[in-house]
Design an enzyme around this catalytic site. Structure first.
Site, PDB file in Angstrom:
ATOM      1  N   ALA A  10      47.658  32.136  42.867  1.00 45.30           N
ATOM      2  CA  ALA A  10      47.224  30.228  42.910  1.00 45.30           C
ATOM      3  C   ALA A  10      46.945  29.660  45.052  1.00 45.30           C
ATOM      4  O   ALA A  10      46.766  28.464  44.197  1.00 45.30           O
ATOM      5  CB  ALA A  10      47.494  30.050  41.799  1.00 45.30           C
ATOM      6  N   GLY A  13      41.707  31.537  47.504  1.00 45.48           N
ATOM      7  CA  GLY A  13      40.145  31.896  47.263  1.00 45.48           C
ATOM      8  C   GLY A  13      40.350  31.885  45.424  1.00 45.48           C
ATOM      9  O   GLY A  13      40.266  30.674  44.965  1.00 45.48           O
ATOM     10  N   TYR A 190      43.520  49.353  48.719  1.00 48.37           N
ATOM     11  CA  TYR A 190      43.308  48.717  47.839  1.00 48.37           C
ATOM     12  C   TYR A 190      42.908  49.168  46.903  1.00 48.37           C
ATOM     13  O   TYR A 190      42.512  49.088  45.306  1.00 48.37           O
ATOM     14  CB  TYR A 190      42.341  47.556  49.023  1.00 48.37           C
ATOM     15  CG  TYR A 190      41.959  46.387  48.036  1.00 48.37           C
ATOM     16  CD1 TYR A 190      42.686  45.527  47.811  1.00 48.37           C
ATOM     17  CD2 TYR A 190      40.645  46.509  47.756  1.00 48.37           C
ATOM     18  CE1 TYR A 190      42.162  44.080  46.861  1.00 48.37           C
ATOM     19  CE2 TYR A 190      39.962  45.889  47.155  1.00 48.37           C
ATOM     20  CZ  TYR A 190      40.801  45.111  46.743  1.00 48.37           C
ATOM     21  OH  TYR A 190      40.291  43.646  45.812  1.00 48.37           O
TER      22      TYR A 190
END
Ligand code: NDP
Length: 315
Positions: A10, A13, A190
């Protein structure tokens, strides 16, 4: 009382924008689970999140030891857990060689999938215990792992194969650093990790929804072209990507809007269905999206669950 929501990653972004959106309602205490304590505190202040609406707790998902410590610290705080949001991620598209977590797993899958897998398994008991009417476990997905979409077909495509690299420990020593056993490719690692995130959410739903009443959900918030996720990319990419997404693909979404979308999945009573992968259309209305064949493969989800359990020491 206020709801308690843990959000991993957090400190920037989407995670930060979601923390802000939830905190602003005055109905949530956000536990910002971040690897860099100071950065998270500064980010919360800079975003104008009021002190009484957030708590920063240290969590480094690239270390299973840290995940255990975080869970202990959270339990000792005595706070009930109402919602867990697995949001943090690393993306290493230009890496030529793999890098590894503390336990020696390739960093993207180790952080994005295995760290979150252990975290959510350990926190499931906390979610079971809470009296809160809408308890949820949310794992942020992506379109890039979804080969039934245009963006999901940009090479290299996600593909978990038969999970032989993962089963071998993903350590690049005896085994491959890629889930499918292939050569290292940071962009693919990813995407593979995001497919794991979406498979895990569905497996949680199948195993635990009926028994616990917990809502399990995933989402694609849109292309948030300006977040830190692209920090490892080449400079020209970082300049051209936001306008490309804005004007050509029209998939662009601001951090603020994406944060509002994820906050809906956290708290909107109309988004309480479990097992759903949420997306938003051009007028920002949510809908239940379809996942690709691989990202909805039940047999693969079960196998991924079992192999992951072994790697994180749960089996
Ligand atoms: P950011 O890079 O801005 O945020 C990622 C967050 O993850 C950062 O806070 C970062 O911490 C944290 N993080 C990274 N590694 C670790 C770790 N080992 N332990 C704890 N936290 C860690 O990217 P986004 O906001 O874009 O990404 C958030 C989520 O959204 C991800 O799951 C991503 O896959 C997803 N997503 C993003 C899209 C986009 O277009 N940007 C599109 C679709 C999905 P720190 O601040 O310390 O670096």
């Amino acid at each position: 009382r206020k709801g308690n929501a843990i959000i991993t990653g957090a400190s920037s972004g989407l995670g930060l924008a979601t923390a802000k959106a939830l905190a602003e309602t005055g109905k949530w205490n956000v536990i910002m689970a971040c690897r860099n304590f100071l950065k998270a505190e500064k980010a919360a202040k800079a975003a104008g999140i009021a002190k009484e609406n957030y708590t920063v707790m240290h969590l480094d998902l690239a270390s299973l030891e840290s995940v255990h410590q975080f869970v202990d610290t959270f339990r000792r705080s005595g706070m009930p857990l109402d919602v867990l949001v697995c949001n943090a991620a690393v993306y290493l598209p230009t890496a030529k060689e793999p890098t590894f977590t503390a336990e020696g797993f390739e960093l993207s899958v180790g952080t994005n999938h295995l760290g979150h897998f252990l975290l959510s398994r350990l926190l499931l008991d906390e979610l079971k215990k809470t009296e809160y009417p809408q308890k949820r476990l949310i794992i942020v997905g992506s379109i890039t792992g979804n080969t039934n979409t245009l963006a999901g077909n940009v090479p290299p495509k996600a593909n978990l194969g038969d999970l032989r690299g993962l089963a071998g420990g993903l350590n690049g020593l005896g085994s491959s650093s890629m889930i499918d056993g292939g050569d290292f490719d940071g962009a693919k690692a990813y995407k593979d990790s995001k497919v794991c995130n979406m498979l895990t959410m569905q497996e949680f739903h199948r195993r635990y929804h009926e028994e616990t009443g917990i809502t399990f959900a995933s989402l694609y918030p849109g292309c948030i072209a300006e977040t830190g996720l692209f920090r490892e990319h080449v400079p020209l990419f970082r300049i051209l990507f936001p306008p490309f997404q804005k004007y050509i693909t029209k998939g662009y979404v601001s951090e603020e809007e994406a944060g509002k979308r994820l906050a809906q999945v956290v708290s909107d009573p109309s988004l309480s269905k479990s097992g759903v992968y949420w997306s938003w259309n051009k007028s920002s209305s949510s809908f239940e999206n379809q996942l690709s064949k691989e990202a909805s493969d039940e047999e693969k989800a079960r196998k991924l669950w079992e192999v992951s359990e072994k790697l994180v020491g749960l089996a």
